[in-house]
Design a protein around this motif. Structure first.
Motif, PDB file in Angstrom:
ATOM      1  N   TYR A 104       0.710  -1.291  -0.018  1.00  0.00           N
ATOM      2  CA  TYR A 104      -0.151   0.022  -0.037  1.00  0.00           C
ATOM      3  C   TYR A 104       0.796   1.113  -0.097  1.00  0.00           C
ATOM      4  CZ  TYR A 104      -3.275  -3.623   1.291  1.00  0.00           C
ATOM      5  OH  TYR A 104      -3.842  -4.832   1.356  1.00  0.00           O
ATOM      6  N   THR A 105       2.011   1.253  -0.671  1.00  0.00           N
ATOM      7  CA  THR A 105       2.973   2.248  -0.763  1.00  0.00           C
ATOM      8  C   THR A 105       1.885   3.569  -1.307  1.00  0.00           C
ATOM      9  OG1 THR A 105       4.674   0.966  -1.170  1.00  0.00           O
ATOM     10  CG2 THR A 105       4.851   3.354  -1.911  1.00  0.00           C
ATOM     11  N   TYR A 106       1.193   3.280  -2.163  1.00  0.00           N
ATOM     12  CA  TYR A 106       0.311   4.531  -2.863  1.00  0.00           C
ATOM     13  C   TYR A 106      -1.057   4.707  -2.282  1.00  0.00           C
ATOM     14  CZ  TYR A 106       4.222   4.352  -5.917  1.00  0.00           C
ATOM     15  OH  TYR A 106       5.523   4.043  -6.605  1.00  0.00           O
ATOM     16  N   LEU A 107      -1.161   3.831  -1.034  1.00  0.00           N
ATOM     17  CA  LEU A 107      -2.366   4.280  -0.052  1.00  0.00           C
ATOM     18  C   LEU A 107      -3.506   4.227  -1.081  1.00  0.00           C
ATOM     19  CD1 LEU A 107      -1.169   7.154   2.206  1.00  0.00           C
ATOM     20  CD2 LEU A 107      -1.033   4.491   2.455  1.00  0.00           C
ATOM     21  N   ASP A 108      -3.593   2.876  -1.698  1.00  0.00           N
ATOM     22  CA  ASP A 108      -4.938   3.050  -2.785  1.00  0.00           C
ATOM     23  C   ASP A 108      -6.063   2.489  -1.788  1.00  0.00           C
ATOM     24  OD1 ASP A 108      -3.775  -0.550  -3.601  1.00  0.00           O
ATOM     25  OD2 ASP A 108      -4.347   0.288  -1.717  1.00  0.00           O
ATOM     26  N   GLU A 109      -7.232   1.923  -2.441  1.00  0.00           N
ATOM     27  CA  GLU A 109      -8.510   1.463  -1.553  1.00  0.00           C
ATOM     28  C   GLU A 109      -7.964   0.505  -0.515  1.00  0.00           C
ATOM     29  OE1 GLU A 109     -10.294   4.547  -2.470  1.00  0.00           O
ATOM     30  OE2 GLU A 109     -11.530   3.184  -1.499  1.00  0.00           O
ATOM     31  N   GLY A 110      -7.126  -0.312  -0.726  1.00  0.00           N
ATOM     32  CA  GLY A 110      -6.537  -1.404   0.288  1.00  0.00           C
ATOM     33  C   GLY A 110      -6.350  -0.634   1.461  1.00  0.00           C
ATOM     34  N   SER A 111      -5.666   0.540   1.531  1.00  0.00           N
ATOM     35  CA  SER A 111      -5.144   0.923   2.624  1.00  0.00           C
ATOM     36  C   SER A 111      -6.294   1.374   3.715  1.00  0.00           C
ATOM     37  CB  SER A 111      -4.168   2.008   2.478  1.00  0.00           C
ATOM     38  OG  SER A 111      -4.845   3.206   1.892  1.00  0.00           O
ATOM     39  N   ILE A 112      -7.390   1.395   3.448  1.00  0.00           N
ATOM     40  CA  ILE A 112      -8.304   2.134   4.384  1.00  0.00           C
ATOM     41  C   ILE A 112      -9.375   0.910   4.903  1.00  0.00           C
ATOM     42  CG2 ILE A 112      -8.404   4.078   2.974  1.00  0.00           C
ATOM     43  CD1 ILE A 112     -11.267   3.338   1.871  1.00  0.00           C
ATOM     44  N   ARG A 113      -9.061  -0.507   4.508  1.00  0.00           N
ATOM     45  CA  ARG A 113      -9.668  -1.614   5.098  1.00  0.00           C
ATOM     46  C   ARG A 113      -8.942  -2.257   6.122  1.00  0.00           C
ATOM     47  NH1 ARG A 113     -10.735  -2.533  -0.690  1.00  0.00           N
ATOM     48  NH2 ARG A 113      -8.954  -4.075  -0.537  1.00  0.00           N
ATOM     49  N   PRO A 114      -9.467  -2.406   7.373  1.00  0.00           N
ATOM     50  CA  PRO A 114      -8.821  -3.005   8.378  1.00  0.00           C
ATOM     51  C   PRO A 114      -8.113  -4.332   8.209  1.00  0.00           C
ATOM     52  CG  PRO A 114     -11.110  -2.157   9.037  1.00  0.00           C
ATOM     53  CD  PRO A 114     -10.898  -2.050   7.486  1.00  0.00           C
ATOM     54  N   GLY A 115      -8.849  -5.074   7.162  1.00  0.00           N
ATOM     55  CA  GLY A 115      -8.382  -6.319   6.822  1.00  0.00           C
ATOM     56  C   GLY A 115      -7.063  -6.338   6.020  1.00  0.00           C
ATOM     57  N   SER A 116      -6.714  -5.190   5.842  1.00  0.00           N
ATOM     58  CA  SER A 116      -5.282  -5.121   5.080  1.00  0.00           C
ATOM     59  C   SER A 116      -4.347  -4.915   5.874  1.00  0.00           C
ATOM     60  CB  SER A 116      -5.489  -3.927   4.049  1.00  0.00           C
ATOM     61  OG  SER A 116      -6.500  -3.889   3.067  1.00  0.00           O
ATOM     62  N   TYR A 117      -4.569  -4.827   7.121  1.00  0.00           N
ATOM     63  CA  TYR A 117      -3.476  -4.711   8.262  1.00  0.00           C
ATOM     64  C   TYR A 117      -3.181  -6.050   8.926  1.00  0.00           C
ATOM     65  CZ  TYR A 117      -3.692   0.185   6.848  1.00  0.00           C
ATOM     66  OH  TYR A 117      -3.532   1.107   6.120  1.00  0.00           O
ATOM     67  N   ASP A 118      -1.952  -6.376   9.155  1.00  0.00           N
ATOM     68  CA  ASP A 118      -1.608  -7.613   9.792  1.00  0.00           C
ATOM     69  C   ASP A 118      -1.279  -7.563  11.412  1.00  0.00           C
ATOM     70  OD1 ASP A 118       0.606  -8.974   7.106  1.00  0.00           O
ATOM     71  OD2 ASP A 118      -1.638  -8.862   7.354  1.00  0.00           O
ATOM     72  N   TYR A 119      -1.159  -6.130  11.896  1.00  0.00           N
ATOM     73  CA  TYR A 119      -0.732  -6.281  13.221  1.00  0.00           C
ATOM     74  C   TYR A 119      -1.443  -4.984  13.714  1.00  0.00           C
ATOM     75  CZ  TYR A 119       2.975  -9.267  11.733  1.00  0.00           C
ATOM     76  OH  TYR A 119       3.705 -10.329  11.449  1.00  0.00           O
ATOM     77  N   TRP A 120      -2.129  -5.102  15.012  1.00  0.00           N
ATOM     78  CA  TRP A 120      -2.671  -3.967  15.667  1.00  0.00           C
ATOM     79  C   TRP A 120      -2.312  -4.003  17.160  1.00  0.00           C
ATOM     80  CZ3 TRP A 120      -6.960  -1.356  13.165  1.00  0.00           C
ATOM     81  CH2 TRP A 120      -7.163  -2.140  11.970  1.00  0.00           C
ATOM     82  N   GLY A 121      -2.332  -2.688  17.383  1.00  0.00           N
ATOM     83  CA  GLY A 121      -2.170  -2.217  18.713  1.00  0.00           C
ATOM     84  C   GLY A 121      -3.419  -2.345  19.645  1.00  0.00           C
ATOM     85  N   PRO A 122      -3.422  -2.512  21.015  1.00  0.00           N
ATOM     86  CA  PRO A 122      -4.657  -2.822  21.881  1.00  0.00           C
ATOM     87  C   PRO A 122      -5.470  -1.443  22.025  1.00  0.00           C
ATOM     88  CG  PRO A 122      -2.568  -2.398  23.133  1.00  0.00           C
ATOM     89  CD  PRO A 122      -2.036  -2.405  21.860  1.00  0.00           C
ATOM     90  N   GLY A 123      -4.887  -0.295  21.522  1.00  0.00           N
ATOM     91  CA  GLY A 123      -5.837   0.884  21.500  1.00  0.00           C
ATOM     92  C   GLY A 123      -5.561   1.857  22.694  1.00  0.00           C
ATOM     93  N   THR A 124      -5.975   3.351  22.479  1.00  0.00           N
ATOM     94  CA  THR A 124      -5.948   4.072  23.392  1.00  0.00           C
ATOM     95  C   THR A 124      -7.279   4.822  23.444  1.00  0.00           C
ATOM     96  OG1 THR A 124      -4.656   5.926  24.567  1.00  0.00           O
ATOM     97  CG2 THR A 124      -4.905   5.798  22.072  1.00  0.00           C
ATOM     98  N   GLN A 125      -7.981   5.073  24.612  1.00  0.00           N
ATOM     99  CA  GLN A 125      -9.054   5.801  24.725  1.00  0.00           C
ATOM    100  C   GLN A 125      -8.760   7.294  24.585  1.00  0.00           C
ATOM    101  OE1 GLN A 125     -12.575   4.562  25.005  1.00  0.00           O
ATOM    102  NE2 GLN A 125     -12.972   6.716  24.610  1.00  0.00           N
ATOM    103  N   VAL A 126      -9.750   8.126  23.402  1.00  0.00           N
ATOM    104  CA  VAL A 126     -10.005   9.465  23.456  1.00  0.00           C
ATOM    105  C   VAL A 126     -11.394   9.624  23.698  1.00  0.00           C
ATOM    106  CG1 VAL A 126      -9.784  11.287  22.156  1.00  0.00           C
ATOM    107  CG2 VAL A 126      -7.897   9.475  21.995  1.00  0.00           C
ATOM    108  N   THR A 127     -11.256  10.570  24.711  1.00  0.00           N
ATOM    109  CA  THR A 127     -12.656  11.134  24.959  1.00  0.00           C
ATOM    110  C   THR A 127     -12.712  12.853  24.931  1.00  0.00           C
ATOM    111  OG1 THR A 127     -13.201   9.371  26.606  1.00  0.00           O
ATOM    112  CG2 THR A 127     -14.631  11.260  26.780  1.00  0.00           C
ATOM    113  N   VAL A 128     -13.747  13.240  24.063  1.00  0.00           N
ATOM    114  CA  VAL A 128     -13.874  14.632  23.790  1.00  0.00           C
ATOM    115  C   VAL A 128     -15.197  15.146  24.529  1.00  0.00           C
ATOM    116  CG1 VAL A 128     -13.785  16.547  22.115  1.00  0.00           C
ATOM    117  CG2 VAL A 128     -12.523  14.234  21.807  1.00  0.00           C
ATOM    118  N   SER A 129     -14.991  15.824  25.372  1.00  0.00           N
ATOM    119  CA  SER A 129     -16.232  16.473  26.186  1.00  0.00           C
ATOM    120  C   SER A 129     -16.783  17.566  25.453  1.00  0.00           C
ATOM    121  CB  SER A 129     -16.112  16.707  27.495  1.00  0.00           C
ATOM    122  OG  SER A 129     -15.032  17.706  27.638  1.00  0.00           O
ATOM    123  N   SER A 130     -17.983  17.774  25.225  1.00  0.00           N
ATOM    124  CA  SER A 130     -18.743  18.841  24.694  1.00  0.00           C
ATOM    125  C   SER A 130     -19.110  20.197  25.449  1.00  0.00           C
ATOM    126  CB  SER A 130     -19.728  18.559  23.744  1.00  0.00           C
ATOM    127  OG  SER A 130     -20.766  17.975  24.407  1.00  0.00           O
TER     128      SER A 130
END
Length: 130
Positions: A104-130
């Protein structure tokens, strides 16, 4: 094998800023496209943005374009997500992800699909208060 760990999330008021970091293990970081995804509460995971191996290309979801910026430091094995002018709808768990080698060097449509990625981090929470 690549291990990813996000950091930098937290609680921020609408209009504020946060910078997320994602640190990667191993020696192949510079050969992988990196993506940021988020999962808002009660919703499906969605694409936020991606950056190519050498940072020559970036791509963003329309919802964050002009407010979020992705960058990377291959010497530090780290990718960043600078988030400005945050809105309540940006509240989510944010994950970074690594593609397979040299993909995905040229960031085609594949680069926006989760299934195109092999490794994932556990995540970090972002909360925005209005």
């Amino acid at each position: 094998q690549v291990q990813l760990v996000e950091s930098g999330g937290g609680l921020v008021q609408a209009g504020g800023s946060l910078r997320l970091s994602c640190a990667a293990s191993g020696r192949t970081f510079s050969s992988r496209t990196m993506g940021w995804f988020r999962r808002p509460p009660g919703k499906e995971r969605e694409f936020v943005g991606a950056i190519s191996q050498s940072a020559s290309n970036t791509r963003y979801a329309d919802s964050v374009k002009g407010r979020f910026t992705i960058s990377r430091d291959n010497a530090k094995n780290t990718v960043y997500l600078q988030m400005n002018n945050l809105k309540a709808e940006d509240t989510a768990v944010y994950h970074c992800a690594a593609s397979r080698l040299f993909a995905y060097t040229y960031l085609d449509e594949g680069s926006i699909r989760p299934g195109s990625y092999d490794y994932w981090g556990p995540g970090t929470q972002v909360t925005v208060s209005s």
